[in-house]
Design a protein around this motif. Structure first.
Motif, PDB file in Angstrom:
ATOM      1  N   SER B  50       0.835  -1.209   0.000  1.00 38.84           N
ATOM      2  CA  SER B  50       0.000   0.000   0.000  1.00 38.84           C
ATOM      3  C   SER B  50       0.862   1.248   0.000  1.00 38.84           C
ATOM      4  O   SER B  50       0.527   2.254  -0.638  1.00 38.84           O
ATOM      5  N   ASP B 172      -5.797  -0.755  -4.639  1.00 37.07           N
ATOM      6  CA  ASP B 172      -5.196  -1.322  -3.428  1.00 37.07           C
ATOM      7  C   ASP B 172      -6.118  -2.367  -2.803  1.00 37.07           C
ATOM      8  O   ASP B 172      -7.017  -2.033  -2.031  1.00 37.07           O
ATOM      9  N   GLU B 173      -5.884  -3.625  -3.118  1.00 38.46           N
ATOM     10  CA  GLU B 173      -6.676  -4.736  -2.559  1.00 38.46           C
ATOM     11  C   GLU B 173      -8.166  -4.437  -2.595  1.00 38.46           C
ATOM     12  O   GLU B 173      -8.854  -4.510  -1.572  1.00 38.46           O
TER      13      GLU B 173
HETATM   14 MG   LIG Z   1      -2.135  -2.653   2.171  1.00 33.07          MG
END
Ligand SMILES: [Mg+2]
Ligand SMILES: Nc1ncnc2c1ncn2[C@@H]1O[C@H](COP(=O)(O)OP(=O)(O)OP(=O)(O)O)[C@@H](O)[C@H]1O
Lengths: 237, 251
Positions: B50, B172-173
């Motif tokens: 991240s 991000d995910e």
């Molecule tokens: Mg992360």
């Protein structure tokens, strides 16, 4: 006990009371406006950590929320006339203070409850999820824009319950204006007592008036809260 | 597919280091993404994935190294104006959607183009309607985020990113917080975007998806890129023992 409210039928007293009520309401409304302006501006300054100003604002908050509002009113009232801020009345040639009792009362209400409002709004701002703020930043919002379009609208909503208490407190505190000779409802009631000696009845009446005013304010705040509620958005985090 | 392309990559990170206090999160990241490329970053939790994305769009400043996006030197950016120009090119989609809860779906899409990019509201709205159709959310214009399912909210977030007309989107995910049955509806949207040539950088735990859409996969561990390569090679014949270990756990 033998209560006598017949004096309320006297048009002379009615006129007085209505004038007093009008003054109380006007003072409260002006105080509320000032309170919100101070609250939002102060919260902005502290939240964005504006250099120098933020320190002064914090000092202001501490000074005003930790002293009795009556002391603040007297201080304002006597200090400002002491400082010689007067102007000459063109009609009579007399020197009169620039800040009348009424102005001082409004200022003091705005300052005291404004200091409280700063803290209330700030805690609302702190409850805005950090992800929401990051979302705004990632879209190119500057810090000020993020405050204006994202944090403030959400934070104000989250601070509504605490703000309602503050509004009611301001309305109640406004009665201290009577002590600097502002003819609000409290002042007129005292004058009536001096004439008719119906102390208990007059105070019952004043009591009812304040209950009514406060209830009205609570209902109004609930209404605003419902208007601006975010559909489906849960309670304060 | 390989990355030996003659043109200059759109994103280029060189020896990027970042620490929070005394804790070193990125220890010299090198990464590049060509225009139209789809790059996946995989790695264990806390390895700095991240943080890499946040550095690329300037959400957090780096300690040293260089990050170039198009013509922007991100590591040198200071003013809001520079960052706005950068974020016009680099949009981001988050695990928790990060939508504006107090605004409708339509407003979530149109706010930033109007308020930040100062575009014409009518044009923006027209574009937003098309984008909502693209993420299959036509009819939800007036809903508020909390009235939508997680998968729908994430598709709104993707549409909101697209409304900025960026050159690259960082994910991000984005499926990590979703119920399993909603994962595919979001992945389908990303697959479409990748197919249309949108440059994408994805941090993901969806290894099958990474294998399917990525041109190149980067494996991070403890703030460094341990291994990189085309997905087939990385997933089927990993070299580094740490990557082997990681793949054993997640596959
Ligand atoms: Mg992360
Ligand atoms: N703002 C911050 N302040 C302090 N430490 C941070 C901050 N942001 C991230 N970290 C730390 O940096 C490390 C890397 O974080 P990062 O979020 O980049 O990892 P990640 O690879 O995305 O992990 P995950 O898969 O769990 O999302 C973590 O140990 C995290 O605790």
């Amino acid at each position: 006990m033998n209560l006598d409210f017949s004096w309320l039928a006297d048009p002379y007293y009615q006129y007085w009371l209505l004038r007093g009520l009008g003054t109380t309401i006007l003072m409260s409304v002006l105080g509320l406006v000032l309170m919100m302006v101070i609250g939002i501006a102060g919260a902005l300054i502290i939240h964005l950590r504006v250099p120098v100003l933020a320190t002064w604002t914090t000092l202001f908050v501490e000074m005003f929320r930790n002293t009795p509002p009556l002391v603040q009113l007297f201080f304002l009232y006597f200090m400002l006339s002491e400082m010689g801020l007067t102007l000459t009345d063109p009609a009579t040639g007399q020197r009169i203070p620039i800040f009348s009792g009424f102005t001082c009362a409004v200022l003091s209400l705005g300052l005291y409850n404004g200091a409280l409002a700063i803290e209330i709004i700030r805690s609302g701002l702190l409850a805005v999820p950090s992800q929401t703020v990051e979302g705004a930043r990632s879209l190119g919002y500057s810090r000020v824009q993020t405050f204006r379009y994202i944090e403030l609208p959400i934070g104000l909503r989250l601070s509504m319950p605490a703000m309602t208490n503050n509004v009611v407190s301001l309305i109640k505190t406004s009665n201290q204006a009577a002590l600097v000779a502002v003819a609000d409802i409290m002042y007129t009631a005292t004058q009536i007592m001096l004439e008719n000696f119906r102390n208990l009845e007059v105070m019952i009446f004043v009591w009812v008036v304040y209950v009514a005013l406060s209830s009205l304010a609570v209902v109004a705040m609930r209404y605003i809260d419902r208007l601006i509620r975010i559909p489906g958005y849960g309670a304060v985090a | 597919m390989t990355t030996t392309s003659t043109t200059k990559p759109l994103i280029e990170m060189r020896d990027v280091r970042k620490s929070f206090g005394t804790y070193d999160v990125l220890n010299g990241i090198a990464l590049d993404v060509r225009e139209g490329g789809v790059v996946c970053i995989i790695g264990p939790s806390g390895s700095g994935k991240s943080t890499i994305l946040r550095c690329i769009n300037g959400l957090i400043p780096v300690n040293s190294g260089t990050i170039r996006v198009g013509d922007f030197a991100v590591e040198a950016m200071k003013t809001d104006r520079e960052l706005i120009a950068l974020r016009h090119q680099v949009a981001m989609v988050f695990q928790q959607y990060n939508l504006f809860p107090h605004r409708t779906v339509m407003q979530n899409l149109t706010m930033a183009p109007i308020q930040v990019l100062k575009e014409n509201p009518a044009d923006v709205r027209e574009r937003a309607l098309k984008l909502l159709a693209k993420v299959r959310l036509t009819g939800k214009e007036d809903a508020y985020p909390s009235q939508l399912s997680g998968g729908q909210q994430q598709r709104v977030a993707i549409a909101r990113a697209l409304a900025m007309q960026p050159r690259v989107i960082l994910f991000d995910e984005v499926t990590a917080a979703l119920d399993p049955e909603m994962v595919s509806e979001v992945l389908n949207v990303i697959r479409d975007l990748a197919g249309e040539g949108m440059t994408c950088v994805l941090v993901t735990h969806e290894m099958r998806f990474a294998q399917e859409v990525a041109d190149e996969v980067f494996f991070t561990d403890r703030g460094v890129i341990v291994e990189r390569g085309p997905p087939k090679q990385l997933f089927q014949s990993p070299n580094d023992p740490r990557l082997k270990d990681f793949l054993d756990k997640v596959l």
